[in-house]
Design an enzyme around this catalytic site. Structure first.
Site, PDB file in Angstrom:
ATOM      1  CG  ASN A  71      -2.556  -5.466  -3.045  1.00 28.30           C
ATOM      2  OD1 ASN A  71      -2.464  -5.900  -1.907  1.00 28.30           O
ATOM      3  ND2 ASN A  71      -2.235  -4.217  -3.372  1.00 28.30           N
TER       4      ASN A  71
ATOM      5  CG  ASP B 149      -6.366  -4.597  -1.818  1.00 31.15           C
ATOM      6  OD1 ASP B 149      -5.362  -5.326  -1.937  1.00 31.15           O
ATOM      7  OD2 ASP B 149      -6.629  -3.981  -0.779  1.00 31.15           O
TER       8      ASP B 149
ATOM      9  CD  GLU C 199      -2.171  -2.171   0.644  1.00 25.09           C
ATOM     10  OE1 GLU C 199      -1.512  -2.861   1.447  1.00 25.09           O
ATOM     11  OE2 GLU C 199      -2.705  -2.646  -0.364  1.00 25.09           O
TER      12      GLU C 199
END
Lengths: 548, 253
Positions: free
Chosen positions: A260, A303, A192
């Protein structure tokens, strides 16, 4: 024969609680089923079954479970750890990175090791930890500031510490290390924030790096061609590794689910399949060399982290004995693969979903992107997630906690520029039209959701047909792992604070207790002084139950 | 008569006080260790005599922003904003030592006799002193006695020195040896790690972690004497100083 050995081991443990015990050897790790009184690796065994051969607690007496002791963590972080139990001693982490050695009978602490993480770390979504690995008399812990620490299991003193990644650049670790032979294997998280992920093995004795596998290939490496932007999107391509992998000693392959790609929601700025994001990879345990990979969600805009535990089962497939892998993916499909070759055998949705209409003959999704403003199912937290599934060889069923009727509106938004230390998710999420609030990562103090916007279901899947055998719905969503036992019990928590025992064959409720906190880890079971105990983390405490 | 009583009392006080280790209320070993650390960390700005910064004379034992030792701790660890004084990261025993030195700079005897050479100390620890036959350091050695891998970050020089020369007086509660006899006559001895009203956790002589429920025991008690010998007579003063220097260098990971 195996059962005899197991019984002998149990008798020895019961009769000689103080007898000298061997250290945890690679052989013991590979034959964890031979010592069912212990729980010596994250998922209970290398196969990722989270299934115990113990059967002292069964359907008839489970109603007599009572609380034996509680370990209250001195931490307000989510208690995501699965404890290990080795010959009467429990080793568990207190978030983020303390290790505690506890007497498994009384719950009293022998020692506590406190790890002071570097300040200013960015990782992770929750300063959590999923537990330790063990080899010999040494424990291994992966830290939120991306270090691997070896700790003396007898006295809690650190032996060595190795930097695995740059914490100031958002590299961090939350997983329990996987010990294979003389190596300790971990992976880094932080997608992220635009990391480039890797799985890395260290020599257990010294902390020296043995091999490294980048989950996002670089120039010249196979798979790099799937990052088609021609720029440097691969450098921040994500591919976190934050759940412990599994291992097949016969094939000497270790299997890991990969997270992801980054940015999470703007897939257009990283054209191509984006290997090895949202994949499972099979690595040679000695060299880290990629044997095969299978990608579940190419060029993922949702995601759909494939950070689930790959479950290994030796079975028959259409009449032929095969080494299989069962993988209930965050994208809502339940996959069966040949784990020797990576061949796709079957994939069926286990929840209602609309991001794909199905999978083609090779397992590639036939995607059905939803019109702007329409909800995609499942939403970004997936149909399942990090919480462990279970496989029960007796019933032949696969069990997991899932989120149903859970969708969100995805908007890729404008391309996002990578900036060191800044959020690199891109895109925007919105509620489905007319829907009330959606459940998120962390539960609030009160129940804030409603009928019609996602709920949890503990379910049993028949892996042969890929269909649901039974489902046990919950009002709230759930983040609990699942444990099954040889007495065909299924133990599972939930966000609502209940700890349940279900009949693994039928899914019917046999016993429950309100322990008053969310379960975000997998329950486990072990034996101490001849008695079977079951441990589950809920809220900020670890509860241990046994028969009255 | 009164004079005799006075002299007796004075004699008792002198005999009881570990005065040979201490100067004023600060321990001599701590002061000497502090002098060493000061020399390594502080003299760049403050100079060897503590008066190199304009308007600051550390020898005077009067400080602009500090009165108590706690104040000094704060200044050293937090620094002084807007001045050249940066925050320092010291282990607690190091901080104790530096403050002990600051309080005694004026009278400090440069002849360092209590803290010797760490390399020689290590050789003594492993060799003549036979410390390594019971103590563990950095993953090597038995666990029968306390692991000393980070002792230099945990204890002051004075406390370590006292543990070496007078271990009976210095042993910590958590490290006491205990002896238990189970109802069937089995004797268990080991070093205590934790204890409460009903249970006790120890590491036994075979290095096993053992937890006992007291109600299951026929006998239970502390072993009066520690297994640690006094090194007052086993090593020379210089050798004790060397071992102390080695132990102070052990700061863990």
């Amino acid at each position: 024969m195996k059962t005899n050995r197991a019984i002998l081991a149990m008798l020895l443990t019961a009769a000689l609680p103080l007898a000298a015990r061997a250290q945890v050897t690679p052989t013991r790790l590979a034959r964890a089923a031979d010592e069912p009184h212990n729980w010596i690796t994250y998922s209970g065994n290398y196969n990722g079954h989270r299934h115990s051969p113990l059967k002292q607690i069964d359907a008839a007496n489970v109603k007599n479970l009572e609380l034996k002791w509680v370990f209250q963590a001195n931490s307000l972080q989510s208690f995501s750890a699965t404890p290990l139990v080795v010959d009467g001693i429990m080793y568990v982490t207190q978030a983020p990175n303390d290790v505690v050695a506890i007497d498994a009978v009384t719950g009293k602490v022998f020692w506590l090791y406190h790890y002071a993480a570097e300040p200013g770390r960015l990782c992770c979504r929750g300063q959590v930890n999923r537990g330790v690995g063990i080899l010999g008399d040494t424990l291994f812990m992966a830290t939120v500031d991306a270090h691997l620490v070896a700790i003396d299991a007898k006295n809690g003193k650190p032996i060595w510490k190795t930097k695995v990644g740059d914490a100031s650049n958002a590299y961090g670790m939350t997983l329990a290390p996987l010990v294979i032979k003389d190596k300790v294997i971990v992976g880094v998280a932080g997608a992220e924030f635009g990391i480039r992920g890797y799985i890395v093995a260290y020599e257990a004795a010294t902390g020296k790096e043995a091999w490294r596998f980048y989950t996002i290939p670089g120039p010249g490496e196979p798979g790099f061609e799937t990052w088609k932007d021609g720029g440097d999107s691969w450098k921040h391509g994500g591919g976190s590794v934050w759940t412990t992998g599994t291992y097949d000693p016969e094939l000497n392959l270790t299997y890991w689910g990969i997270g992801n790609p980054g940015p999470d929601f703007n897939a257009a700025q990283r054209p191509g399949d984006n290997l090895y994001s949202d994949s499972v990879v099979a690595l040679d345990a000695d060299t880290g060399k990629l044997k095969w990979h299978f990608q579940f969600t190419p060029n993922d805009p949702y995601d759909y982290d494939s950070t689930q535990v790959p479950v290994l089962v030796d079975g028959t497939w259409k009449g032929t004995p095969r080494k299989l892998m069962y993988f209930a993916n965050r994208n809502g499909f339940f996959y069966v693969l040949d784990r020797a070759t990576g061949e796709f055998l079957q994939g069926k949705p286990y929840v209602s979903l609309n991001w794909a209409r199905g999978l083609d003959a090779k397992g590639r999704p036939q995607t059905t992107p939803q019109p702007a403003g329409e909800a995609t199912y499942p939403g970004p937290l997936g149909a399942t997630n990090w919480y462990s599934p279970s496989y029960n060889p007796n019933t032949g069923l696969f069990y997991l906690s899932a989120w149903e009727n859970y969708g969100q509106v995805f908007d890729a938004g404008d391309p996002i520029e990578f900036r060191e230390g800044q959020n690199f998710t891109g895109g925007r999420l919105a509620l489905p039209p007319g829907a009330p609030a959606m459940p998120g990562m962390q539960r609030g103090p009160v129940n804030t959701w409603h009928e019609g916007n996602a709920h949890g279901t503990v379910m049993a899947i028949d892996p042969v047909t890929g269909t649901r055998k039974w489902g046990y719905p919950m009002h709230d969503v759930t983040t609990s792992g699942v444990l099954t036992t040889a007495s065909d019990l299924l133990f599972v928590g939930g966000r609502e604070g209940y700890f349940h025992a279900l009949d693994a064959e039928s899914g019917s409720l046999l016993w429950k207790l309100n322990v008053g906190g969310e379960t975000a880890a997998g329950p486990m079971t072990f034996m101490a002084e001849g008695k079977q105990l079951v441990a589950v983390a809920a809220g900020h405490s670890l509860y241990v139950f046994g028969l009255r | 008569m009164q004079l005799t009583r006075f002299l007796t009392l004075a004699l008792i006080l002198v005999a009881c006080s570990p005065a040979w280790l201490r100067a004023q209320s600060y321990a001599a070993a701590d002061i000497q260790y502090g002098a060493k650390l000061f020399g390594e960390q502080c003299t760049v700005c403050h100079g060897g005599s503590g008066d190199a910064v304009a308007g600051v004379d550390l020898r005077a034992n009067r400080f602009k922003r500090s009165t108590s030792d706690g104040d000094l701790r704060g200044v050293i660890t937090a620094g002084v904003e807007g001045t050249g004084m940066p925050p320092f990261k010291f282990e607690a025993p190091e901080l104790t030592a530096i403050i002990a030195y600051l309080r005694n700079m004026r009278t400090f005897d440069q002849k360092n006799t209590l803290i010797g050479d760490a390399a020689r100390g290590r050789a003594l620890f492993d060799g003549k002193g036979q410390c390594a036959t019971c103590h563990r350091v950095n993953g090597r050695g038995p666990r029968v006695a306390p692991d000393l891998s980070d002792i230099g970050a945990l204890r002051t020089p004075d406390a370590i020195l006292r543990a070496m020369v007078d271990p009976e007086a210095e042993i910590r509660h958590a490290n006491r040896s205990i002896r238990a006899v189970t109802r069937d006559g089995k004797v268990i001895t080991g070093r205590r790690m934790n204890e409460d009203t009903y249970t006790v956790q120890l590491i036994d002589e075979q290095e096993r972690l053992v937890s006992l429920v007291k109600s299951n025991l026929r006998e239970y008690g502390l072993v009066r004497r520690t297994g640690m010998p006094s090194y007052r007579d086993k090593l020379t003063t210089a050798e004790v100083a060397d071992v102390l220097a080695y132990l102070l260098s052990l700061k863990g990971l």
